[in-house]
Design a protein around this motif. Structure first.
Motif, PDB file in Angstrom:
ATOM      1  N   ALA A   1       0.796  -1.185  -0.014  1.00 14.22           N
ATOM      2  CA  ALA A   1       0.056   0.110  -0.047  1.00 14.22           C
ATOM      3  C   ALA A   1       0.865   1.092   0.086  1.00 14.22           C
ATOM      4  CB  ALA A   1      -0.996  -0.047   1.245  1.00 14.22           C
ATOM      5  N   TYR A   2       1.956   1.116   0.860  1.00 12.17           N
ATOM      6  CA  TYR A   2       2.792   2.382   0.761  1.00 12.17           C
ATOM      7  C   TYR A   2       3.474   2.852  -0.138  1.00 12.17           C
ATOM      8  CZ  TYR A   2       2.396   3.319   5.874  1.00 12.17           C
ATOM      9  OH  TYR A   2       1.956   3.907   7.216  1.00 12.17           O
ATOM     10  N   SER A   3       4.148   1.507  -1.121  1.00 13.42           N
ATOM     11  CA  SER A   3       4.837   1.893  -2.160  1.00 13.42           C
ATOM     12  C   SER A   3       3.880   2.140  -3.399  1.00 13.42           C
ATOM     13  CB  SER A   3       5.575   0.492  -2.220  1.00 13.42           C
ATOM     14  OG  SER A   3       4.878  -0.536  -2.558  1.00 13.42           O
ATOM     15  N   ALA A   4       2.674   1.600  -3.380  1.00 14.05           N
ATOM     16  CA  ALA A   4       1.773   1.942  -4.314  1.00 14.05           C
ATOM     17  C   ALA A   4       1.142   3.387  -4.246  1.00 14.05           C
ATOM     18  CB  ALA A   4       0.546   1.042  -4.276  1.00 14.05           C
ATOM     19  N   THR A   5       1.175   3.947  -3.146  1.00 15.90           N
ATOM     20  CA  THR A   5       0.732   5.353  -3.025  1.00 15.90           C
ATOM     21  C   THR A   5       2.080   6.224  -3.467  1.00 15.90           C
ATOM     22  OG1 THR A   5      -0.327   4.523  -0.831  1.00 15.90           O
ATOM     23  CG2 THR A   5       0.074   7.016  -1.202  1.00 15.90           C
ATOM     24  N   ALA A   6       3.308   5.801  -3.166  1.00 19.76           N
ATOM     25  CA  ALA A   6       4.519   6.667  -3.379  1.00 19.76           C
ATOM     26  C   ALA A   6       4.564   6.482  -5.185  1.00 19.76           C
ATOM     27  CB  ALA A   6       5.671   6.085  -2.776  1.00 19.76           C
ATOM     28  N   TYR A   7       4.455   5.324  -5.550  1.00 19.21           N
ATOM     29  CA  TYR A   7       4.622   5.347  -6.994  1.00 19.21           C
ATOM     30  C   TYR A   7       3.541   6.054  -7.539  1.00 19.21           C
ATOM     31  CZ  TYR A   7       5.549   2.558 -11.120  1.00 19.21           C
ATOM     32  OH  TYR A   7       5.880   1.993 -12.289  1.00 19.21           O
ATOM     33  N   CYS A   8       2.344   6.129  -7.070  1.00 14.80           N
ATOM     34  CA  CYS A   8       1.214   6.903  -7.800  1.00 14.80           C
ATOM     35  C   CYS A   8       1.465   8.216  -7.820  1.00 14.80           C
ATOM     36  CB  CYS A   8      -0.123   6.284  -7.162  1.00 14.80           C
ATOM     37  SG  CYS A   8      -1.301   7.252  -7.967  1.00 14.80           S
ATOM     38  N   ILE A   9       1.889   8.763  -6.624  1.00 17.64           N
ATOM     39  CA  ILE A   9       2.079  10.015  -6.543  1.00 17.64           C
ATOM     40  C   ILE A   9       3.404  10.662  -7.500  1.00 17.64           C
ATOM     41  CG2 ILE A   9       2.956  12.093  -4.785  1.00 17.64           C
ATOM     42  CD1 ILE A   9       1.558  10.371  -2.685  1.00 17.64           C
ATOM     43  N   GLY A  10       4.201   9.734  -7.585  1.00 20.08           N
ATOM     44  CA  GLY A  10       5.436  10.160  -8.772  1.00 20.08           C
ATOM     45  C   GLY A  10       4.869   9.993 -10.052  1.00 20.08           C
ATOM     46  N   CYS A  11       3.872   9.172 -10.286  1.00 18.54           N
ATOM     47  CA  CYS A  11       3.324   9.225 -11.558  1.00 18.54           C
ATOM     48  C   CYS A  11       2.675  10.633 -11.898  1.00 18.54           C
ATOM     49  CB  CYS A  11       2.094   8.262 -11.918  1.00 18.54           C
ATOM     50  SG  CYS A  11       3.065   6.535 -11.801  1.00 18.54           S
ATOM     51  N   PHE A  12       2.169  11.264 -10.791  1.00 19.19           N
ATOM     52  CA  PHE A  12       1.445  12.782 -11.240  1.00 19.19           C
ATOM     53  C   PHE A  12       2.367  13.837 -10.824  1.00 19.19           C
ATOM     54  CE2 PHE A  12      -2.047   9.856 -10.563  1.00 19.19           C
ATOM     55  CZ  PHE A  12      -3.128  10.377 -11.244  1.00 19.19           C
ATOM     56  N   THR A  13       3.624  13.742 -10.791  1.00 21.31           N
ATOM     57  CA  THR A  13       4.535  14.795 -10.414  1.00 21.31           C
ATOM     58  C   THR A  13       5.798  14.771 -11.561  1.00 21.31           C
ATOM     59  OG1 THR A  13       5.643  13.366  -8.813  1.00 21.31           O
ATOM     60  CG2 THR A  13       4.192  14.806  -7.920  1.00 21.31           C
ATOM     61  N   LYS A  14       6.241  16.022 -11.800  1.00 23.41           N
ATOM     62  CA  LYS A  14       7.410  15.852 -12.885  1.00 23.41           C
ATOM     63  C   LYS A  14       8.530  15.550 -12.255  1.00 23.41           C
ATOM     64  CE  LYS A  14       5.614  19.425 -16.057  1.00 23.41           C
ATOM     65  NZ  LYS A  14       5.739  20.859 -16.740  1.00 23.41           N
ATOM     66  N   LYS A  15       8.902  16.006 -10.997  1.00 25.04           N
ATOM     67  CA  LYS A  15      10.156  15.703 -10.705  1.00 25.04           C
ATOM     68  C   LYS A  15      10.226  14.588  -9.499  1.00 25.04           C
ATOM     69  CE  LYS A  15      12.109  20.457 -10.855  1.00 25.04           C
ATOM     70  NZ  LYS A  15      12.594  21.508 -10.240  1.00 25.04           N
ATOM     71  N   GLY A  16       9.209  14.321  -9.158  1.00 26.19           N
ATOM     72  CA  GLY A  16       9.097  13.032  -8.103  1.00 26.19           C
ATOM     73  C   GLY A  16       9.361  13.723  -6.557  1.00 26.19           C
ATOM     74  N   SER A  17       9.226  12.978  -5.645  1.00 25.84           N
ATOM     75  CA  SER A  17       9.712  13.538  -4.276  1.00 25.84           C
ATOM     76  C   SER A  17       9.729  11.982  -3.449  1.00 25.84           C
ATOM     77  CB  SER A  17       8.728  14.267  -3.632  1.00 25.84           C
ATOM     78  OG  SER A  17       9.003  14.553  -2.109  1.00 25.84           O
ATOM     79  N   SER A  18      10.777  12.037  -2.589  1.00 29.76           N
ATOM     80  CA  SER A  18      10.757  11.015  -1.544  1.00 29.76           C
ATOM     81  C   SER A  18      10.400  11.250  -0.222  1.00 29.76           C
ATOM     82  CB  SER A  18      12.451  10.504  -1.544  1.00 29.76           C
ATOM     83  OG  SER A  18      12.803  10.143  -2.468  1.00 29.76           O
ATOM     84  N   ILE A  19      10.083  12.572  -0.157  1.00 29.89           N
ATOM     85  CA  ILE A  19       9.732  13.201   1.264  1.00 29.89           C
ATOM     86  C   ILE A  19       8.171  13.408   1.193  1.00 29.89           C
ATOM     87  CG2 ILE A  19       9.819  15.183   2.769  1.00 29.89           C
ATOM     88  CD1 ILE A  19      12.473  13.453   2.403  1.00 29.89           C
TER      89      ILE A  19
END
Lengths: 248, 325
Positions: free
Chosen positions: B218-236
């Motif tokens: 669940a956590y990795s899917a959320t982070a992965y999905c958020i990354g798909c919607f952003t240009k630069k991506g964020s680990s924070i």
């Protein structure tokens, strides 16, 4: 990798994970046991004698007599000459616990105040209570349990009242008490207060209970299962790093 | 088709596996060798088999493509310094337990019972909920944006490969990598507890591992999905969202309404994984309501976690599928 090999590995991994789980025999059943058959003597007591602070009176022993002797030895070590942790030598049996241990102690702490003209003795008595682990039973989340203390006697043979506080009202555990847990935890109960200096040292309990659990699975097996899964994943990582075909 | 060949084709399709073999009846009569080829003047002559004239070429199966992307991403992880830093973090569990045993004993002041193997393991995994958010964010939060940032996606996607394979292959690698790190942490914690205990509660450990597994999903899917919607991506940002922002909002709502149903959300899977072992608190924002969580409904938490994963993966996939290259 062929399909059959993949399926076989997947099946093997599944078996490794599931087999320990289905071999669970940890749920306790009803029965009677004498809890004082084995003891752990463990306190947070700090022995203060001059500058010596002892906080290491931790002893584990299946044998009651030896444990108490060792514990007494530690408490009487006013000069702190015993090794800091002698429990390694004493931990011969399995880890057990004492279910109640209270003892008021008072020692004379020698304090000498020197001045130019005289030497004054300012020795003081320092006291403390050895705090025991409370009696406790492990209950899994969702499990219901019942307990009835059929007999509770201290080491002088005196009857002791055991009770549990329920909404601020003590419930006597000589009658059957039932409860359930929403989270995994320890069910604990209390006894009447310590009887004073050199008073109750331990309590022998006889009880009837259902729903409490004792661990029975192999910790080594589970550590191995987790290690195997980890190693498998890191083998894939290493394999992907070696294969030039996947170079990017 | 036999079962063996069917399974074999599914996992490892042959080049011509997707196309039926040419029928004998519909086969055109072969023209004369000398007339059909252009090799008459050179004198070269080859059979159909030698010249591969009867071979039908097709793209690999979707599963094969996904595994290829998975392996490529795993190779990238093998080069990431964070992979080894996170592994070292898990390795700290036995190191701290052996070199600084007092540190573990301090946990008993937070209400940890040290009398049971599972509670000791829970104590050793004290920061699991926090690390769940941090590690998945680091591993999965920037996967997709870096593909576009480094322009590698523009080389990969035009290849004969479905976008679904590209999307899910990368996610699978992130999930497996995070799972490996957490399984390593579990093995370290159980091995450390072996110093004092020989026996454990197998059902509780299994439940805890399952909750962690679904938590990683669940956590990795959320982070992965958020990354798909952003240009630069964020680990924070995914870490802050899953480990602090949403849990704190839920804590406030629960404490105001005295209803703790929202603790079934996946942000509390880490707390549940430790709570089921007998932990009285955890090193995370959700620790304040651990005592109020209903851990009798772990199956429901697992279902919600899986549904949450599926939802976020679907959302991310739609975003990638519709993305113009």
């Amino acid at each position: 990798m062929s399909g059959f090999r993949t399926a076989a590995i997947a099946f093997l991994m599944l078996a490794i994970v599931l087999v320990p789980a289905v071999t669970d025999e940890s749920d306790a059943d009803s029965g009677t046991a004498r809890m004082s058959d084995s003891y752990i003597l463990s306190t947070d007591y700090k022995w203060i004698s001059g500058t010596i602070i002892r906080s290491d009176c931790f002893y584990y022993k299946a044998s009651n007599t030896e444990a108490i002797n060792a514990f007494e030895k530690c408490l009487n070590d006013r000069e702190g000459t015993l090794p800091a942790d002698d429990s390694g030598n004493l931990r011969a049996g399995e880890m057990v616990r004492i279910y109640y241990a209270t003892k008021n102690i008072a020692v004379n702490v020698p304090i000498t105040v020197k001045s130019d003209s005289e030497i004054t003795d300012k020795s003081q008595f320092a006291g403390g209570i050895i705090m025991p682990y409370p009696a406790g039973f492990f209950v899994k989340a969702g499990d219901s349990f019942t307990i009835r203390i059929t007999e509770a006697k201290d080491n002088y043979g005196e009857d002791v009242v055991c009770y549990v506080m329920e909404n601020g009202i003590p419930y006597d555990l000589s009658k059957t008490y039932s409860g359930s847990m929403k989270t995994t935890g320890e069910f604990t109960f209390e006894t009447d207060p310590p009887s004073g200096a050199d008073g109750r040292f331990y309590i022998d309990l006889k009880y009837e209970s259902t729903g409490f659990s004792e661990p029975s699975g192999s910790a080594a097996l589970y550590a191995a299962v987790c290690a195997v899964v980890t190693i498998a994943i890191f083998c894939i990582l290493a394999y992907s790093g070696m294969k030039p075909k996947w170079s990017k | 088709m036999s079962l063996r060949s069917g399974i074999g084709d599914f996992f490892n399709p042959r080049i011509s596996g997707n196309a039926p073999p040419p029928s004998e009846k519909t086969k055109e009569p072969e023209p004369e060798r000398e007339e059909s080829g252009t090799w008459r003047e050179t004198g070269y002559s080859a059979t159909d088999e030698e010249a591969h004239r009867d071979s039908v070429y097709s793209i690999k199966s979707v599963l094969h493509q996904t595994l290829e992307v998975f392996m490529v991403q795993m190779k990238l992880f093998s080069k990431m310094k964070w992979t080894y830093i996170l592994l070292f973090t898990a390795l700290l569990i036995p190191i701290i337990a052996l070199l600084a045993p007092d540190f573990i004993d301090i946990l008993s002041t937070f209400g940890y019972s040290t009398g049971y193997s599972t509670t000791k393991i829970a104590g050793l995994l004290f920061f699991l909920p926090l690390m769940l958010g941090l590690m998945t964010s680091i591993m999965c939060g920037t996967q997709m944006p870096s593909e576009f940032k480094e322009r590698t996606a523009y080389m990969n996607i035009p290849m004969p490969m479905s976008r679904a394979s590209f999307f899910f292959g990368k996610y699978l690698a992130g999930f497996v990598m995070c799972l490996g790190i957490f399984m390593f942490a579990y093995s370290m914690a159980i091995a450390t507890a072996l110093k004092d205990y020989d026996t454990i509660f197998p059902d509780l450990i299994t439940s805890s591992i399952l909750l962690t597994l679904v938590g990683v999903m669940a956590y990795s899917a959320t982070a992965y999905c958020i990354g798909c919607f952003t240009k630069k991506g964020s680990s924070i940002f995914p870490f802050a969202l899953m480990s602090f922002i949403i849990p704190l909002i839920v804590v406030i709502i629960c404490s105001q309404t005295d209803n703790y149903t929202l603790t079934l959300l996946p942000m509390f899977l880490g707390e549940a994984a430790l709570g089921i072992l007998g932990a009285s608190m955890t090193g995370s924002a959700g620790m304040v309501i651990l005592g109020n969580m209903d851990l009798t409904a772990t199956w429901l938490m697992l279902l919600i976690g899986i549904a949450w994963t599926a939802g976020f993966l679907l959302l991310g996939y739609i975003r990638i599928k519709r993305r113009e290259m």
